[in-house]
Structures are given as structure tokens and as C-alpha cells.
Motif scaffolding. Sequence first.
Motif, PDB file in Angstrom:
ATOM      1  N   HIS A 173       0.907  -1.235  -0.038  1.00 31.06           N
ATOM      2  CA  HIS A 173      -0.006  -0.073  -0.067  1.00 31.06           C
ATOM      3  C   HIS A 173       1.060   1.295   0.016  1.00 31.06           C
ATOM      4  O   HIS A 173       1.464   1.436   1.045  1.00 31.06           O
ATOM      5  CB  HIS A 173      -0.747  -0.224   1.373  1.00 31.06           C
ATOM      6  CG  HIS A 173      -1.780   1.187   1.206  1.00 31.06           C
ATOM      7  ND1 HIS A 173      -2.023   2.229   2.363  1.00 31.06           N
ATOM      8  CD2 HIS A 173      -2.937   1.613   0.285  1.00 31.06           C
ATOM      9  CE1 HIS A 173      -2.970   2.863   2.082  1.00 31.06           C
ATOM     10  NE2 HIS A 173      -3.557   2.428   0.874  1.00 31.06           N
ATOM     11  N   GLN A 174       0.946   2.086  -1.092  1.00 34.31           N
ATOM     12  CA  GLN A 174       1.819   3.023  -1.270  1.00 34.31           C
ATOM     13  C   GLN A 174       1.935   4.093  -0.383  1.00 34.31           C
ATOM     14  O   GLN A 174       3.011   4.512   0.295  1.00 34.31           O
ATOM     15  CB  GLN A 174       1.674   3.544  -2.946  1.00 34.31           C
ATOM     16  CG  GLN A 174       2.892   4.621  -3.235  1.00 34.31           C
ATOM     17  CD  GLN A 174       4.256   4.068  -3.451  1.00 34.31           C
ATOM     18  OE1 GLN A 174       4.373   2.847  -3.708  1.00 34.31           O
ATOM     19  NE2 GLN A 174       5.222   4.705  -2.859  1.00 34.31           N
ATOM     20  N   THR A 179      -4.053   1.659  -4.117  1.00 37.28           N
ATOM     21  CA  THR A 179      -3.710   2.544  -3.373  1.00 37.28           C
ATOM     22  C   THR A 179      -5.134   3.096  -2.622  1.00 37.28           C
ATOM     23  O   THR A 179      -5.493   3.230  -1.757  1.00 37.28           O
ATOM     24  CB  THR A 179      -3.167   4.075  -4.068  1.00 37.28           C
ATOM     25  OG1 THR A 179      -2.118   3.690  -4.374  1.00 37.28           O
ATOM     26  CG2 THR A 179      -3.132   5.310  -3.383  1.00 37.28           C
ATOM     27  N   GLY A 239       0.533  -0.255  -9.923  1.00 37.62           N
ATOM     28  CA  GLY A 239      -0.208  -0.089  -8.759  1.00 37.62           C
ATOM     29  C   GLY A 239      -1.404  -0.695  -8.868  1.00 37.62           C
ATOM     30  O   GLY A 239      -2.406  -0.480  -7.717  1.00 37.62           O
TER      31      GLY A 239
END
Length: 402
Positions: free
Chosen positions: A170-171, A255, A225
Amino acid sequence: MKAGIGDRKMSSQQRARDKSARAGNLPEQIFLWEILIRLPPKDLNRCRAVSRAWRRAVSARDFLLAHHRRQPSLPLINRRSIIGEPRWSNIAALDHRAAQATQQIQPVARLDGSNVSVKASCDGLLILAEGGLRPTPLEARCSVCNPATRQIRHLSSQLKGHAVLGLYRHQPTSEYRLLLRRLCSPISMQVFELDHHHMPPRRVECTREVLCYPLTSSAPLLLRGNLHWTWHTLPLPFGQTETNKTKTILVFDTTAESFRQMPSPPDVHAADLFDMDGVLGMYSWDNGDRSTVRIWVMQDYESQVWSPKCSVECWKESLVPEIPLTQEQRNLVMAMYEEGDVRLLLASEGSLLCVDSQGKLLRSSRDDGHSLSISKHFLKQSLVSYGFFPELRVGINAWPFI
């Protein structure tokens, strides 16, 4: 006063030893970032025993992250013994760069007398499901492990009653999380945070259409992502039949942690996705010719427009006449992207074949006494430390590593 002088002498002597151990007094920029960073993880681990200076240098997080980025992404192979008792299964990484053919299939994890499978992979981490010969999602025991550091944490109690769909970073928080599907009613998608493994999974909002999709039978692709699943691995939504099924790709934004859909190419059959150096690729069997694999590419991810790239006639008797091929074995195929071109990895009994986009055999590996299949997951080894693993203690982290 004398003790202080002695301490200073010992300190200076230690610094001299550390300095002399630095590969002939090479500048640190060259020694660390041009030499040590190129070593395989196993050899780099051995360097930590040379001196304190070496241990500090190769344990720094920025160095380990850079070292991880240089590692090859190796396809994982399922190996199952077909001779001897007791029979066993393990997971191996295929590395065609190895000088000797016998070293190309490198064991990663082994479970004696039981069945093990990789459910997800990301940044050197693997999610393993281990059970009996035919484990169900309700019975399988899940663990997160790092083969490079031989660390493992069992997640059985937290994940009971869930199936693992994917693993991602999870960025915004830099946390590693599992995307789960709850198997009991009510059906729901959930997220489990490995960094907070004592907490139960939390529910993720999604539409009824998404909940109608089945559990995926192949690995999701993590790209840009997002986690991607092809339509053929998902169950039919309520009220739909094979003739009117919408052929779409399910996408999970890691994200925002939300779902959406993307179109797939028209007239595809048994499709899977692969990463073409940051570009989304798809491969599938030709509808009319079961020996040909068709490749598509999505050059513009935002516009979501597919274009055909090539067709590869891979299962030809003239190509590999020494290996008997059956219709069932023709399903053991995976597309990869290497050296600027598409490669197909084919499994046939105890052999692994790699052919190029022209159908030419590039290399092969043989593993007598084993039945081989392709897991469609990749391992990119990492020595980075993760906080969700327990402290290393003797006897704790031995299983299931070889």
C-alpha cells in the motif's frame, strides 16, 4: 587514563582491520555500489560475517532496496516427486542464467508429505497455502515467508475462512496487505494488513457484480499499482451463460483499495496477463488452433485499447520431437518478457522449454523424477527486513526452507 588510551588504541586497530577488509581499500562508492550490490542474496549474506564494517554496509536499508531492484524476477515452478516414498512437493525458481543445467531449477520451499502452493508474491515475499493432498480454502494453512532471509510467519488463525486473492504494498503507508475473499456468507472482499497481523481483516466496499466473480485460478498481475485478473479465471455472474459472458479484466487499485473493470481483446480464449516491461500484455490459446498462443499488448493503459502483437506456434513435434506432448500438457504455458521480446515457458512432464516469439526453442531444463507445472507467480528476492516477521531464533524459521 591508561584504560582510555588502550580503548582508543583498540578502536583504531579495529578501524584499521575494517578498512583493510574493504577489498583492497577500494573507494566505498565502487566497493559497495558496484561490487557487493551485484552479488546474489546468498553470497551477500555471507559477506556480513567478514567484518563489522561490511555488516553495517550491506545491512543499510537503502542498499538492500537497491540490491533488491537488481535481482531478476524468476518464474516459480511446482515440483512434485513421482518416484520414491514418501512423495513430496516443493516450490522452485527457474533461473536460466545458471552456468550448469542442473542448477537452473533452484528449490525455494519444501513440505514433506503435504501439498504446498503459492497464492501470492510481491517484493520477495510469498504467501504459501499448505494442507493435505487436496486442501480446501477453509482447511488450508497460510503463511507469509521470505525465502532469502528464511523468515516465516503463520497466519492460520487470522485467515481462516478466507481465500487469498493477492499481495501488494500500500503506497501511502508502505504497508504490505493481503486482498482476501471471505468464503462464508455474507460473501465479501476484505483487506488484511501484515504489519498489524493481530488485527482482523477489514471489509472493502465493492459492487455486487464484483462479488459474483469466482476465486481466481491463476495469479493476478501487479502492474502500475493495480492488481489485474483475467475474465476467464472468474465465475459467471448470476444469470449469465458462456455465450453472453462479458469478457472483462477485474482491476483492484492498491492505493484507493477499490475495484473497477477493463475490457479485454475480442474473441479471446483462456487468457492470462503478463508484464511487458511496464506494459500490460495478454496471451491466450487460439480458438481454432490449440497449438498456437496469441499475444496482445495494451500500449496505452489509459485508453485501454488492445492491439495484436504476434502468434506463436509453440507445441510442434518438429520443435521438440524428443518430448511426448498430450492435449492436457498443452495448458502448461506462461508468457514472459525478456531482453525486449516475448518468451513462452512451456512445461512438459519433467522438462521446461523456453521458446521465442517465432516459436524457436531457446533453452530447456530437465528435472528427472519430478512432475513440473508453472505456478504463474514470480520471485524477486529481497534481503530487506520486514517488521511483521518474528525475531530469528534457532529452530523457529527452519520450515519450509531447504
